[in-house]
Design a protein around this motif. Structure first.
Motif, PDB file in Angstrom:
ATOM      1  N   UNK A   1       0.783  -1.224   0.000  1.00  0.00           N
ATOM      2  CA  UNK A   1       0.000   0.000   0.000  1.00  0.00           C
ATOM      3  C   UNK A   1       0.813   1.272   0.000  1.00  0.00           C
ATOM      4  N   UNK A   2       2.129   1.167  -0.182  1.00  0.00           N
ATOM      5  CA  UNK A   2       2.982   2.354  -0.116  1.00  0.00           C
ATOM      6  C   UNK A   2       3.441   2.939  -1.454  1.00  0.00           C
ATOM      7  N   UNK A   3       3.876   2.148  -2.432  1.00  0.00           N
ATOM      8  CA  UNK A   3       4.561   2.756  -3.590  1.00  0.00           C
ATOM      9  C   UNK A   3       3.758   3.806  -4.347  1.00  0.00           C
ATOM     10  N   UNK A   4       2.509   3.501  -4.661  1.00  0.00           N
ATOM     11  CA  UNK A   4       1.722   4.431  -5.470  1.00  0.00           C
ATOM     12  C   UNK A   4       1.423   5.718  -4.713  1.00  0.00           C
ATOM     13  N   UNK A   5       0.995   5.607  -3.461  1.00  0.00           N
ATOM     14  CA  UNK A   5       0.676   6.820  -2.709  1.00  0.00           C
ATOM     15  C   UNK A   5       1.933   7.624  -2.408  1.00  0.00           C
ATOM     16  N   UNK A   6       3.016   6.947  -2.059  1.00  0.00           N
ATOM     17  CA  UNK A   6       4.243   7.664  -1.723  1.00  0.00           C
ATOM     18  C   UNK A   6       4.781   8.417  -2.930  1.00  0.00           C
ATOM     19  N   UNK A   7       4.799   7.760  -4.076  1.00  0.00           N
ATOM     20  CA  UNK A   7       5.316   8.416  -5.287  1.00  0.00           C
ATOM     21  C   UNK A   7       4.382   9.524  -5.763  1.00  0.00           C
ATOM     22  N   UNK A   8       3.080   9.309  -5.652  1.00  0.00           N
ATOM     23  CA  UNK A   8       2.123  10.334  -6.056  1.00  0.00           C
ATOM     24  C   UNK A   8       2.239  11.568  -5.170  1.00  0.00           C
ATOM     25  N   UNK A   9       2.237  11.354  -3.868  1.00  0.00           N
ATOM     26  CA  UNK A   9       2.251  12.491  -2.945  1.00  0.00           C
ATOM     27  C   UNK A   9       3.572  13.239  -3.021  1.00  0.00           C
ATOM     28  N   UNK A  10       4.687  12.529  -2.939  1.00  0.00           N
ATOM     29  CA  UNK A  10       5.967  13.240  -2.928  1.00  0.00           C
ATOM     30  C   UNK A  10       6.207  13.981  -4.246  1.00  0.00           C
ATOM     31  N   UNK A  11       5.917  13.344  -5.372  1.00  0.00           N
ATOM     32  CA  UNK A  11       6.185  13.985  -6.661  1.00  0.00           C
ATOM     33  C   UNK A  11       5.321  15.219  -6.872  1.00  0.00           C
ATOM     34  N   UNK A  12       4.101  15.196  -6.362  1.00  0.00           N
ATOM     35  CA  UNK A  12       3.203  16.319  -6.591  1.00  0.00           C
ATOM     36  C   UNK A  12       3.291  17.391  -5.516  1.00  0.00           C
ATOM     37  N   UNK A  13       3.234  16.985  -4.266  1.00  0.00           N
ATOM     38  CA  UNK A  13       3.177  17.953  -3.176  1.00  0.00           C
ATOM     39  C   UNK A  13       4.528  18.628  -2.947  1.00  0.00           C
ATOM     40  N   UNK A  14       5.607  17.891  -3.110  1.00  0.00           N
ATOM     41  CA  UNK A  14       6.936  18.440  -2.814  1.00  0.00           C
ATOM     42  C   UNK A  14       7.717  18.747  -4.089  1.00  0.00           C
ATOM     43  N   UNK A  15       7.933  17.751  -4.954  1.00  0.00           N
ATOM     44  CA  UNK A  15       8.751  17.959  -6.143  1.00  0.00           C
ATOM     45  C   UNK A  15       8.123  18.956  -7.113  1.00  0.00           C
TER      46      UNK A  15
END
Length: 324
Positions: free
Chosen positions: A116-130
């Motif tokens: 349950x981590x890869x998709x949410x982690x990559x989505x959130x970090x790439x959009x909210x931070x990067x």
């Protein structure tokens, strides 16, 4: 090997499919669990075909163990616990994935939960931070705060030192968001999120899964120099944008997608996964961020799992257990 095959006639069926093997630069993963995402629901309904060259089997994230290491791959060993971001193929006993999209399983998380981590982690970090550049002290507004992405975004925002506001449609989901650190709780059935967020000075970053239906109101809810990042279209694909409002606030509207990004290069999945490993994985390891699992099903019950996610009644992620 066996995998879930989707068809209009029989629905989602666990059946025999051709074996997969790792190509150059890939790992073969023996799948333990697969995460379910709304993209899977759309693909199963024939509305979201996989990118060119990707597997037509559903599934955008898995956890499991390395079954084989393909040519040119270093740094991974057979039987190592891993989780991975995929372009497809996760609802299966085995999946081949580029090594740059694979992550080690943190010690703080079980192998099943890691799906349950890869998709949410990559989505959130790439959009909210990067992309949007959220920093400590800013206000992050997360639409759909009780979803898998929403519950992860709340935790990451708090770990970064930001304040977090959420919208959700039930008291249970808002209570969960509060437990995870959200400070501004908005029931979208009863409250106007523009008024509530404006009273807090406006949102510096808005993570939006709705799309067209919220476009104008999102601009109203922004602080000066704020950014709206659209990652979903549950509220439609066409909206009217008042450019004057953007100019007045020096604001930005950005839309992104993760699945069709290239494997390597600038803005690629491998680049995002590396950033997640460097920045989010320490948060997971320390317990600041954890996977929120709302339900688990055996892989043969994929249809029921899809129905639950479609209903909107579950909080956090829904997982399919492929093996023990």
């Amino acid at each position: 090997m066996q995998a879930i095959v989707a068809s209009a006639e029989t629905g989602l069926t666990w059946t025999e499919v051709p074996d997969v093997s790792p190509a150059d630069g890939e790992l073969l993963i023996k799948v333990t669990s697969a995460g379910i995402n709304r993209a899977d629901l759309l693909q199963a309904a024939g509305k979201y075909p996989p990118p060119p060259g990707a597997s037509d089997i559903l599934g955008l994230e898995v956890s499991g163990t390395v079954a084989a290491v393909g040519p040119g791959v270093t740094g991974w060993t057979v039987d190592q616990p891993v989780c991975a971001l995929l372009a497809g193929g996760g609802y299966a006993e085995y999946v081949a994935v580029p090594a740059g999209q694979v992550l080690p399983v943190p010690d703080s998380v079980s192998l099943h939960e890691a799906a349950g981590l890869p998709e949410v982690a990559c989505t959130v970090w790439s959009n909210v931070v990067m992309t949007a550049g959220l920093t400590a002290g800013q206000l992050l507004l997360v639409h759909g705060g009780g979803s898998g992405i929403g519950t992860h975004a709340v935790q990451v925002g708090r770990a970064l030192g930001a304040r977090v506001a959420v919208t959700a449609g039930s008291a249970n989901k808002l209570d969960l968001c509060a437990e995870l650190g959200a400070e501004v709780l908005i029931n979208y059935h009863d409250d106007d999120f523009v008024e509530r967020v404006s009273a807090e000075g406006g949102a510096d970053v808005i993570l939006d899964i709705i799309g067209a239906a919220y476009l104008d109101r999102n601009i109203d809810a922004l602080a000066a120099d704020g950014r709206v990042v659209i990652i979903g279209m549950q509220g439609g694909v066409k909206g009217e944008l008042n450019i004057g409002k953007l100019l007045a606030k020096r604001a930005g509207v950005i839309a992104t997608a993760l699945r069709a990004r290239p494997v390597t290069g600038r803005g690629s999945k491998s680049e995002i996964v590396a950033a997640v490993r460097d920045n989010v994985w320490p948060m997971v390891q320390s317990g600041q961020v954890r996977p929120i699992i709302g339900a688990e099903f055996g892989v043969e019950q994929a249809g029921a799992a899809h129905e639950l996610l479609q209903s909107g009644e579950v909080s956090g992620k829904v997982l399919l257990r492929v093996s023990d």
